[in-house]
Design a protein around this motif. Structure first.
Motif, PDB file in Angstrom:
ATOM      1  N   LEU A 146     -21.462  -4.645  -5.168  1.00 31.43           N
ATOM      2  CA  LEU A 146     -20.918  -3.350  -4.772  1.00 31.43           C
ATOM      3  C   LEU A 146     -22.027  -2.322  -4.588  1.00 31.43           C
ATOM      4  N   ASP A 147     -21.847  -1.461  -3.596  1.00 29.59           N
ATOM      5  CA  ASP A 147     -22.739  -0.321  -3.390  1.00 29.59           C
ATOM      6  C   ASP A 147     -22.057   0.941  -3.892  1.00 29.59           C
ATOM      7  N   PHE A 148     -22.772   1.707  -4.719  1.00 29.85           N
ATOM      8  CA  PHE A 148     -22.226   2.930  -5.314  1.00 29.85           C
ATOM      9  C   PHE A 148     -22.880   4.151  -4.690  1.00 29.85           C
TER      10      PHE A 148
ATOM     11  N   ILE B 276     -17.324   3.333  -4.372  1.00 30.24           N
ATOM     12  CA  ILE B 276     -17.933   2.020  -4.180  1.00 30.24           C
ATOM     13  C   ILE B 276     -17.330   1.335  -2.957  1.00 30.24           C
TER      14      ILE B 276
ATOM     15  N   PHE C 111     -21.982  -3.476 -10.907  1.00 34.98           N
ATOM     16  CA  PHE C 111     -22.165  -3.243  -9.475  1.00 34.98           C
ATOM     17  C   PHE C 111     -22.931  -4.407  -8.853  1.00 34.98           C
TER      18      PHE C 111
END
Length: 302
Positions: A163-165, A277, A158
């Motif tokens: 990336l944002d989860f 994501i 991530f």
């Protein structure tokens, strides 16, 4: 340096043969060779070693091809995103691991957003491809999961991919099997009970440097394993060979399979955290925002 030259280099690397690459690219071999030589001279590096046995990448060439693939992929994303703009065609895509609820969220989104012209994509694919699709904006949103065994690795990816989860749910571990399986009537089951039957797993193998199992218990040493990359094929194998697969129990909500399969709680525990994501800093489209709203309807207290 042009995008066309980058595509030439990638195809040659895939074929390991100038003649075969020329045939696939519909260009003469001398013209292809000349284009690659011009690129090598411009960059000041040697991309390929040429000898009587064929052609191979140099060390510099291996590094260059990695960047070339990224550049071509991003170019294709831009081209795909804007090629239909003048025609007023709406664009939206989502990449996902194999989760039925994510498909249902897409269907619900479509009932709200159904413009006269559109080009939407739902990509059920390998875990690494989901990361790449969202990182390059080939897809606005991705659906992924992780278990305790690979949580650290996934969190690192991530960060590396920007990336944002957002977690949606944590699901226990279940075994799926055909409704007529000899063990289909059990209320709870263990891997020891299932040792005589093949485990059917989604095939994540490829050219990646790391292996990212989609299912829980990804590090368990199954004595009988069959890998499949197609949902229909998996279903046929499970029915024909009394096989089983490992999952979250969400499959029972599938409109297509709910009457043919059962899921039984596994005694072995390896809960999956499932969520979506997006690329850091990306502003979602109106369709993307609606899709997230539909996903959030599945959110559980974690």
């Amino acid at each position: 340096m042009t995008i066309l030259q980058l595509k030439y280099v990638i195809e040659i690397a895939n074929c390991s043969s100038m003649r075969e690459a020329a045939g696939r690219l519909y260009i003469s071999q001398p013209a292809l060779s000349a284009s690659v030589r011009e690129l090598e001279e411009e960059l000041g590096i040697k991309i390929f070693d040429r000898n009587n046995r064929g052609i191979s990448l140099t060390v510099d060439g291996m590094e260059f091809v990695t960047y070339a693939k990224q550049a071509v992929s991003q170019y294709e994303v831009i081209e795909e995103r804007y090629k239909d703009t003048k025609k007023g065609r709406e664009k939206f895509s989502v990449s996902m691991q194999h989760y039925v609820f994510a498909v249902h969220a897409f269907i619900r989104t479509m009932t709200v957003f159904s413009p006269e012209k559109y080009d939407f994509s739902v990509r059920e694919t390998k875990t690494e491809e989901v990361f790449k699709d969202v990182n390059t904006l080939r897809s606005e949103i991705g659906i992924v999961s992780y278990s305790k065994s690979n949580e650290s690795l996934i969190n690192k990816i991530f960060r590396d991919y920007g990336l944002d989860f957002s977690p949606l749910m944590v699901r226990d571990t279940y075994a799926y099997m055909w409704k007529d399986h000899p063990l289909a009537g059990m209320k709870e089951i263990s891997l020891e009970d299932l040792k005589d039957y093949p485990c059917i797993s989604f095939d994540q193998s490829g050219k990646s440097d790391f292996y990212l199992p989609e299912e829980a218990l990804g590090d368990y040493d199954f004595e009988k394993m069959i890998r499949s990359n197609d949902r229909a094929t998996t279903a046929e194998i499970m029915a024909g060979l009394s096989g089983y697969s490992i999952g979250t129990g969400i499959l029972t909500d599938s409109m297509a399979l709910k009457d043919d399969f059962v899921c039984i709680k596994l005694k072995e525990e390896d809960p999956l955290t499932i969520g979506f994501i997006v690329r850091q800093g990306h502003i979602l489209s109106k369709i993307g925002e609606r899709y997230v709203r539909e996903l959030m309807k599945f959110k559980e207290d974690i």
